[in-house]
Design an enzyme around this catalytic site. Structure first.
Site, PDB file in Angstrom:
ATOM      1  N   LEU A   1      52.654  75.752   0.262  1.00 46.87           N
ATOM      2  CA  LEU A   1      53.022  75.370   1.601  1.00 46.87           C
ATOM      3  C   LEU A   1      54.489  74.859   2.009  1.00 46.87           C
ATOM      4  CD1 LEU A   1      49.707  73.354   2.701  1.00 46.87           C
ATOM      5  CD2 LEU A   1      50.380  75.888   3.113  1.00 46.87           C
TER       6      LEU A   1
ATOM      7  N   SER B   1      47.041  64.302  -1.297  1.00 51.65           N
ATOM      8  CA  SER B   1      46.198  63.502  -0.777  1.00 51.65           C
ATOM      9  C   SER B   1      46.010  62.008  -1.249  1.00 51.65           C
ATOM     10  CB  SER B   1      44.686  64.401  -0.808  1.00 51.65           C
ATOM     11  OG  SER B   1      44.216  64.486  -2.156  1.00 51.65           O
TER      12      SER B   1
ATOM     13  N   HIS C   1      44.881  56.125   5.944  1.00 49.53           N
ATOM     14  CA  HIS C   1      45.897  55.617   5.424  1.00 49.53           C
ATOM     15  C   HIS C   1      47.080  55.398   6.234  1.00 49.53           C
ATOM     16  CE1 HIS C   1      43.666  54.544   1.814  1.00 49.53           C
ATOM     17  NE2 HIS C   1      43.288  56.057   1.818  1.00 49.53           N
TER      18      HIS C   1
ATOM     19  N   TYR D   1      52.289  57.925   1.613  1.00 47.38           N
ATOM     20  CA  TYR D   1      51.206  58.910   1.958  1.00 47.38           C
ATOM     21  C   TYR D   1      50.868  58.572   3.175  1.00 47.38           C
ATOM     22  CZ  TYR D   1      46.238  60.811   2.146  1.00 47.38           C
ATOM     23  OH  TYR D   1      45.262  61.368   2.232  1.00 47.38           O
TER      24      TYR D   1
HETATM   25  C1  15L Z   1      42.279  59.591   1.467  1.00 45.16           C
HETATM   26  O1  15L Z   1      43.276  59.927   2.426  1.00 45.16           O
HETATM   27  C2  15L Z   1      42.192  60.335   0.325  1.00 45.16           C
HETATM   28  O2  15L Z   1      42.851  61.693   0.462  1.00 45.16           O
HETATM   29  C3  15L Z   1      41.066  60.212  -0.278  1.00 45.16           C
HETATM   30  O3  15L Z   1      41.214  60.589  -1.705  1.00 45.16           O
HETATM   31  C4  15L Z   1      40.205  58.944  -0.379  1.00 45.16           C
HETATM   32  O4  15L Z   1      40.803  58.217  -1.238  1.00 45.16           O
HETATM   33  C5  15L Z   1      40.319  58.387   0.912  1.00 45.16           C
HETATM   34  O5  15L Z   1      41.511  58.601   1.790  1.00 45.16           O
HETATM   35  C6  15L Z   1      39.861  56.796   1.139  1.00 45.16           C
HETATM   36  O6  15L Z   1      40.675  56.084   1.659  1.00 45.16           O
HETATM   37  O7  15L Z   1      38.769  56.562   0.606  1.00 45.16           O
END
Ligand code: 15L
Length: 249
Positions: free
Chosen positions: A35, A58, A96, A119
């Protein structure tokens, strides 16, 4: 996890990854793509009526990885969408974006963001980018702040953040069929008794989550101890992400 449940949403589903996909299903067509490669993203998006954007990094990582996977890649995706028929997009944002709120806070789509790391910041960027491409170019995006999309909750925090795969698929169906989508923020959680997030601003989507994490509480209680009250897993909505140190190159 979702692919076996999504076959009915389109005649042809173009699936993509950076690495070979060897288990393509009957109506899936595979296009490999990095990407961060602008031309490759344009070729990937060309001809698509809708985009379910789950690509990128992620988890927390170094800024370089986050920037390449979640910042540059998002600009490439939206530029490709602008140049190839403006498909509707469901963007996998994340809890997040608001992960530094205490678990006592109750949030809705108007709550200011409080990202819990690079992130989370990149996911806020993605929401801002989607908003700009909506206002300026009319591209519609569902910004889905996914809680924890897993077959079942894996710890007590996920009793609040769990999004069942079935409820995710039901949302995909609504996002790509509702007449006018706009560019809403949607909290991606099932109908959990222990939920923290309020979604009334997207009632017009007609999405009705059906699953409730409460059915897993006894199993979790038996499998693990509750963390202590100063543990990030019970303090912050983002859990341990809020306590993560900066990842250095
Ligand atoms: C996320 O954004 C992650 O991609 C995933 O792996 C989980 O950890 C999730 O959040 C979470 O907060 O449980």
């Amino acid at each position: 996890m979702l692919r076996p449940m999504l076959g009915h949403v389109a005649e042809t589903i173009r699936v993509s990854d950076m690495i070979e996909i060897t288990d393509a299903r009957a109506n899936e067509e595979v296009v490999l793509c990095d990407l961060s490669n602008k031309a490759a993203v344009e070729a990937l998006v060309a001809g698509c009526d809708g985009v379910l954007h789950l690509g990128g990094r992620s988890l927390e990582d170094t800024w370089e990885v986050i920037r390449t996977s979640n910042i540059d890649a998002m600009v490439n995706l939206y530029e490709a969408a602008r140049n190839t028929g403006k498909p509707r997009i469901l963007y996998a944002s994340s809890n997040h974006t608001i992960g530094f709120y205490p678990q006592t806070a109750r949030l809705d789509a108007r709550s200011p963001t409080r990202p819990d790391g690079f992130y989370g910041v990149s996911k806020v960027f993605g929401e801002a980018l989607a908003s700009m491409y909506h206002d300026k170019f009319g591209i519609e995006t569902a910004c889905l702040r996914i809680g924890s999309c897993k077959p079942e909750p894996e710890n007590h925090r996920m009793l609040s953040t769990w999004l069942s795969p079935g409820d995710f698929v039901r949302l995909v169906e609504r996002v790509f069929t509702v007449e006018t989508l706009g560019c809403p923020i949607i909290y991606g959680a099932s109908a959990n008794d222990a939920g923290w997030w309020e979604n009334s601003s997207v009632d017009y989507l007609g999405w009705h989550p059906q699953d409730n994490s409460e059915v897993f509480r006894a199993k979790l209680d038996a499998a693990m101890k509750h963390p202590g009250s100063d543990d990030p897993m019970v303090r912050f909505q983002g859990g341990t992400f809020a306590a993560d140190r900066i990842h250095e190159d």
